[in-house]
Design a protein around this motif. Sequence first.
Motif, mmCIF file in Angstrom:
data_model
loop_
_atom_site.group_PDB
_atom_site.id
_atom_site.type_symbol
_atom_site.label_atom_id
_atom_site.label_comp_id
_atom_site.label_asym_id
_atom_site.label_seq_id
_atom_site.Cartn_x
_atom_site.Cartn_y
_atom_site.Cartn_z
ATOM 1 N N GLN A 99 -26.140 0.098 -0.352
ATOM 2 C CA GLN A 99 -24.897 0.497 0.309
ATOM 3 C C GLN A 99 -24.694 2.009 0.210
ATOM 4 O OE1 GLN A 99 -21.974 -1.996 -1.638
ATOM 5 N NE2 GLN A 99 -23.232 -3.805 -1.284
ATOM 6 N N ILE A 100 -25.044 2.578 -0.928
ATOM 7 C CA ILE A 100 -24.950 4.038 -1.094
ATOM 8 C C ILE A 100 -25.867 4.748 -0.109
ATOM 9 C CG2 ILE A 100 -25.406 5.953 -2.672
ATOM 10 C CD1 ILE A 100 -24.673 3.987 -4.965
ATOM 11 N N PHE A 101 -27.115 4.260 -0.028
ATOM 12 C CA PHE A 101 -28.067 4.861 0.905
ATOM 13 C C PHE A 101 -27.579 4.740 2.351
ATOM 14 C CE2 PHE A 101 -31.732 4.110 -2.252
ATOM 15 C CZ PHE A 101 -31.651 5.418 -2.701
ATOM 16 N N PHE A 102 -26.984 3.591 2.676
ATOM 17 C CA PHE A 102 -26.516 3.374 4.052
ATOM 18 C C PHE A 102 -25.399 4.349 4.402
ATOM 19 C CE2 PHE A 102 -23.722 1.392 7.204
ATOM 20 C CZ PHE A 102 -24.639 1.180 8.229
ATOM 21 N N VAL A 103 -24.430 4.512 3.489
ATOM 22 C CA VAL A 103 -23.311 5.416 3.753
ATOM 23 C C VAL A 103 -23.804 6.861 3.849
ATOM 24 C CG1 VAL A 103 -21.165 6.372 2.824
ATOM 25 C CG2 VAL A 103 -21.585 3.908 2.701
ATOM 26 N N TYR A 104 -24.695 7.249 2.957
ATOM 27 C CA TYR A 104 -25.109 8.655 2.874
ATOM 28 C C TYR A 104 -26.188 9.013 3.894
ATOM 29 C CZ TYR A 104 -26.036 13.161 0.636
ATOM 30 O OH TYR A 104 -26.175 14.507 0.372
ATOM 31 N N PHE A 105 -27.177 8.102 4.078
ATOM 32 C CA PHE A 105 -28.285 8.388 4.984
ATOM 33 C C PHE A 105 -28.208 7.573 6.279
ATOM 34 C CE2 PHE A 105 -30.141 9.114 0.685
ATOM 35 C CZ PHE A 105 -30.389 10.470 0.811
ATOM 36 N N GLY A 106 -27.866 6.288 6.155
ATOM 37 C CA GLY A 106 -27.896 5.385 7.306
ATOM 38 C C GLY A 106 -26.919 5.751 8.398
ATOM 39 N N LEU A 107 -25.684 6.063 8.030
ATOM 40 C CA LEU A 107 -24.689 6.420 9.043
ATOM 41 C C LEU A 107 -25.064 7.705 9.764
ATOM 42 C CD1 LEU A 107 -21.320 5.547 7.243
ATOM 43 C CD2 LEU A 107 -22.481 4.269 9.062
ATOM 44 N N ALA A 108 -25.698 8.618 9.045
ATOM 45 C CA ALA A 108 -26.138 9.877 9.675
ATOM 46 C C ALA A 108 -27.225 9.602 10.713
ATOM 47 C CB ALA A 108 -26.647 10.839 8.613
ATOM 48 N N ALA A 109 -28.132 8.675 10.383
ATOM 49 C CA ALA A 109 -29.234 8.364 11.297
ATOM 50 C C ALA A 109 -28.775 7.535 12.486
ATOM 51 C CB ALA A 109 -30.334 7.616 10.533
ATOM 52 N N LEU A 110 -27.866 6.585 12.250
ATOM 53 C CA LEU A 110 -27.449 5.676 13.315
ATOM 54 C C LEU A 110 -26.356 6.248 14.199
ATOM 55 C CD1 LEU A 110 -27.333 2.277 11.356
ATOM 56 C CD2 LEU A 110 -29.037 2.979 13.050
ATOM 57 N N LEU A 111 -25.363 6.862 13.586
ATOM 58 C CA LEU A 111 -24.177 7.306 14.328
ATOM 59 C C LEU A 111 -23.925 8.800 14.244
ATOM 60 C CD1 LEU A 111 -21.769 4.432 13.146
ATOM 61 C CD2 LEU A 111 -23.125 4.524 15.259
ATOM 62 N N ASN A 112 -24.830 9.508 13.594
ATOM 63 C CA ASN A 112 -24.684 10.952 13.413
ATOM 64 C C ASN A 112 -23.397 11.300 12.659
ATOM 65 O OD1 ASN A 112 -25.709 13.556 13.670
ATOM 66 N ND2 ASN A 112 -24.499 13.974 15.511
ATOM 67 N N ILE A 113 -23.018 10.417 11.737
ATOM 68 C CA ILE A 113 -21.848 10.649 10.889
ATOM 69 C C ILE A 113 -22.354 11.042 9.509
ATOM 70 C CG2 ILE A 113 -19.817 9.611 9.801
ATOM 71 C CD1 ILE A 113 -19.679 7.665 12.130
ATOM 72 N N THR A 114 -21.992 12.224 9.072
ATOM 73 C CA THR A 114 -22.481 12.701 7.780
ATOM 74 C C THR A 114 -21.320 12.921 6.814
ATOM 75 O OG1 THR A 114 -22.385 15.004 8.541
ATOM 76 C CG2 THR A 114 -24.487 13.830 8.809
ATOM 77 N N PHE A 115 -21.597 12.633 5.556
ATOM 78 C CA PHE A 115 -20.614 12.834 4.494
ATOM 79 C C PHE A 115 -21.261 13.622 3.366
ATOM 80 C CE2 PHE A 115 -19.463 8.656 6.355
ATOM 81 C CZ PHE A 115 -18.158 8.943 6.766
ATOM 82 N N GLY A 116 -20.427 14.380 2.661
ATOM 83 C CA GLY A 116 -20.892 15.010 1.441
ATOM 84 C C GLY A 116 -21.094 13.937 0.373
ATOM 85 N N ALA A 117 -21.762 14.310 -0.701
ATOM 86 C CA ALA A 117 -22.061 13.331 -1.750
ATOM 87 C C ALA A 117 -20.792 12.729 -2.334
ATOM 88 C CB ALA A 117 -22.892 13.989 -2.855
ATOM 89 N N LEU A 118 -19.769 13.535 -2.558
ATOM 90 C CA LEU A 118 -18.544 13.029 -3.168
ATOM 91 C C LEU A 118 -17.817 12.070 -2.232
ATOM 92 C CD1 LEU A 118 -16.704 13.154 -5.643
ATOM 93 C CD2 LEU A 118 -15.499 15.063 -4.573
ATOM 94 N N THR A 119 -17.702 12.435 -0.970
ATOM 95 C CA THR A 119 -17.039 11.561 0.004
ATOM 96 C C THR A 119 -17.815 10.258 0.177
ATOM 97 O OG1 THR A 119 -16.185 13.479 1.198
ATOM 98 C CG2 THR A 119 -16.187 11.384 2.372
ATOM 99 N N ALA A 120 -19.135 10.363 0.241
ATOM 100 C CA ALA A 120 -19.965 9.162 0.360
ATOM 101 C C ALA A 120 -19.779 8.254 -0.845
ATOM 102 C CB ALA A 120 -21.434 9.556 0.498
ATOM 103 N N ALA A 121 -19.623 8.843 -2.023
ATOM 104 C CA ALA A 121 -19.398 8.060 -3.237
ATOM 105 C C ALA A 121 -18.068 7.321 -3.165
ATOM 106 C CB ALA A 121 -19.436 8.971 -4.460
ATOM 107 N N PHE A 122 -17.021 7.998 -2.712
ATOM 108 C CA PHE A 122 -15.714 7.358 -2.556
ATOM 109 C C PHE A 122 -15.813 6.151 -1.618
ATOM 110 C CE2 PHE A 122 -13.483 11.699 -3.246
ATOM 111 C CZ PHE A 122 -13.518 11.515 -4.618
ATOM 112 N N ILE A 123 -16.459 6.371 -0.465
ATOM 113 C CA ILE A 123 -16.553 5.318 0.547
ATOM 114 C C ILE A 123 -17.371 4.133 0.039
ATOM 115 C CG2 ILE A 123 -17.454 4.749 2.837
ATOM 116 C CD1 ILE A 123 -16.839 7.677 3.628
#
Length: 220
Positions: free
Chosen positions: A72-96
């Motif tokens: 789930q961490i990988f999906f939020v941090y890497f997967g969303l960027a690859a699929l939807l071009n949505i990127t988060f910083g490490a801290l925001t990705a951790a929160f989500i």
Amino acid sequence: MDFGQWFVPFGEVAPLILKGFWITIEVTIVGLFFGFILGAIAGLARLSRNKIIYSIATVYVEVVRGTPILLQIFFVYFGLAALLNITFGALTAAFIALAFNSGAYIAEIVRGAVFSIEKGQMEAGRSIGLTHTQAMRYVIWPQAIKRMIPPLGNQFIISLKDSSLFSVIALGEIVYKGQQYIATTYNYGQTYITIAVAYLIITIPLSLILRQIERRLDVS
């Protein structure tokens, strides 16, 4: 063995671990705050008679609980960027990631607590003129929240320890800070001992506080 030298790494790594300590606490508190909101909504949805609402909540709970939090961490941090071009910083990705992960487990805590309240409590509330919503608010929820305290406390401890996995996305929490020190000194033993002590400093007092709360509220 020079015992004086043996203790030196503890003093060197401790300031780094302290910096990671506060990030770990921040991620856990913020993640669980939103996780509780999400879990409360999903938990009540799992009690709904509306099949669509129930199904959506059930899919969410089962998917999250059925997959590793690391994925789930990988999906939020890497997967969303690859699929939807949505990127988060490490801290925001951790929160989500922590919010979505803990929310699924909290949903089951909420559902179980509400479901455990005797049906007669709702009927009693309705019999004195309360609407279903009012009966939930004034009769069911106060009792359910009391029963949620022990499992919610356990979930806090579990999520706090799970936060160590955010080191894989270079979030500067406790484990990542320790790994940075190891990378330059190759000192594994004292570093991992210091990391373990840092977690124990959080979890042991928390466990004792939760026991006291349970006793005061007479949570069975």
